[in-house]
Design an enzyme around this catalytic site. Structure first.
Site, PDB file in Angstrom:
ATOM      1  N   GLU A  77       0.807  -1.223   0.000  1.00  0.00           N
ATOM      2  CA  GLU A  77       0.000   0.000   0.000  1.00  0.00           C
ATOM      3  C   GLU A  77       0.837   1.268   0.000  1.00  0.00           C
ATOM      4  O   GLU A  77       0.318   2.335  -0.300  1.00  0.00           O
ATOM      5  CB  GLU A  77      -0.948  -0.016   1.204  1.00  0.00           C
ATOM      6  CG  GLU A  77      -2.033  -1.066   1.084  1.00  0.00           C
ATOM      7  CD  GLU A  77      -2.909  -1.178   2.319  1.00  0.00           C
ATOM      8  OE1 GLU A  77      -4.108  -1.496   2.156  1.00  0.00           O
ATOM      9  OE2 GLU A  77      -2.395  -0.961   3.444  1.00  0.00           O
TER      10      GLU A  77
ATOM     11  N   GLY B 167     -12.573  -3.913   2.212  1.00  0.00           N
ATOM     12  CA  GLY B 167     -13.606  -4.793   1.681  1.00  0.00           C
ATOM     13  C   GLY B 167     -14.967  -4.132   1.768  1.00  0.00           C
ATOM     14  O   GLY B 167     -15.286  -3.446   2.740  1.00  0.00           O
TER      15      GLY B 167
ATOM     16  N   GLU C  55      -7.495  -1.319  10.265  1.00  0.00           N
ATOM     17  CA  GLU C  55      -6.587  -0.330  10.836  1.00  0.00           C
ATOM     18  C   GLU C  55      -7.173   1.056  11.067  1.00  0.00           C
ATOM     19  O   GLU C  55      -6.629   1.838  11.852  1.00  0.00           O
ATOM     20  CB  GLU C  55      -5.344  -0.157   9.926  1.00  0.00           C
ATOM     21  CG  GLU C  55      -4.514  -1.383   9.723  1.00  0.00           C
ATOM     22  CD  GLU C  55      -5.037  -2.330   8.652  1.00  0.00           C
ATOM     23  OE1 GLU C  55      -4.759  -3.533   8.725  1.00  0.00           O
ATOM     24  OE2 GLU C  55      -5.758  -1.841   7.741  1.00  0.00           O
TER      25      GLU C  55
ATOM     26  N   ASP D 177     -12.153  -5.912  -2.495  1.00  0.00           N
ATOM     27  CA  ASP D 177     -12.873  -7.184  -2.441  1.00  0.00           C
ATOM     28  C   ASP D 177     -14.257  -6.913  -1.876  1.00  0.00           C
ATOM     29  O   ASP D 177     -14.553  -5.818  -1.395  1.00  0.00           O
ATOM     30  CB  ASP D 177     -12.134  -8.218  -1.597  1.00  0.00           C
ATOM     31  CG  ASP D 177     -11.989  -7.792  -0.142  1.00  0.00           C
ATOM     32  OD1 ASP D 177     -12.958  -8.004   0.617  1.00  0.00           O
ATOM     33  OD2 ASP D 177     -10.936  -7.254   0.225  1.00  0.00           O
TER      34      ASP D 177
END
Length: 231
Positions: free
Chosen positions: A12, A78, A173, A196
């Site tokens: 990332e 997600g 996070e 996702d």
């Protein structure tokens, strides 16, 4: 101004590092931080490692040790909102911790005494994100993001989080970062690209789309940094 840019995983932040200048690597507290510049703006980039404890630690160090006064979180999430599709960009207007549960003592899910169920992102940074999205022709969706120390792949868990917190996306996070920034009065925003659908195929989707989604988020974050430098 010194802007902290934080992700959870190396994947990332790698697209960010490819675009920075004058990079100085600093190894500190069992992690690696990158002091650099982008379009004249001082930045410190780091990946926190996965999970709430590590993201809280890293956010705290970026502010207290590296003296950052603004924090931008870039990464992937997600979807639990059925309207969200892979590749969508979202900005958190508020974040919660879905696995914080002392309801046995009469408190609502996600709440502890002297705490908050929801922490809101900086309005100014959310507005700036919208400005960047408009300039790039990207549809940016405001979202409630739920954070927890688990990778959700169960439709039942997904539905419970959606119903309890009216959440749109899930990750591991964001809320602790928001908590640290809120406590220390540091403006922050969490931006995520949907990688996702947080369903039974989540692990497959995540592996397939992580790299592409991270690049989308990183490019977006860098545009925000440039605009912050002009203010």
């Amino acid at each position: 101004m010194r802007v902290a840019i934080l992700g959870a995983m190396p994947e990332e932040i790698e697209p960010l590092l490819e675009n920075l200048e004058d990079i100085i690597r600093v190894d500190y507290a069992s992690n690696t931080y990158y002091k650099a510049k982008y379009k004249g703006v001082e930045v410190v980039v780091a990946y926190s490692k996965i999970g709430c404890a590590f993201s809280a630690l890293t956010a705290t160090l970026l502010i207290e040790h590296f003296k950052c006064d603004t924090l931008l979180f870039s990464g992937v999430a997600g979807a639990i909102n059925s309207d969200y599709k892979i590749g969508d960009m979202i900005v958190a207007n508020r974040l919660c911790k879905h696995d914080l549960d002392i309801t046995a003592f009469g408190h609502p899910p996600g709440f502890v005494p002297e705490g908050k169920v929801f922490i809101h992102s900086s309005k100014e940074l959310v507005d700036l994100a919208k400005e960047v999205a408009e300039s790039k022709g990207i549809e940016l969706k405001e979202a409630t993001i739920a954070t927890g120390d688990q990778f959700v792949s169960s439709p039942d868990v997904k539905e419970k989080i959606s119903n309890t917190f009216n959440a749109d996306a899930i990750e591991m996070e964001g809320y602790p970062v928001a908590l640290v920034c809120d406590a220390l009065n540091v403006p922050f925003v969490v931006l995520r690209a949907i990688s996702d659908s947080a369903d039974m195929d989540a692990s497959f989707d995540f592996d397939t789309f992580l790299e592409e989604s991270a690049k989308v988020s990183a490019n977006f974050i860098l545009d925000m940094v440039e605009k912050l430098g002009r203010k």
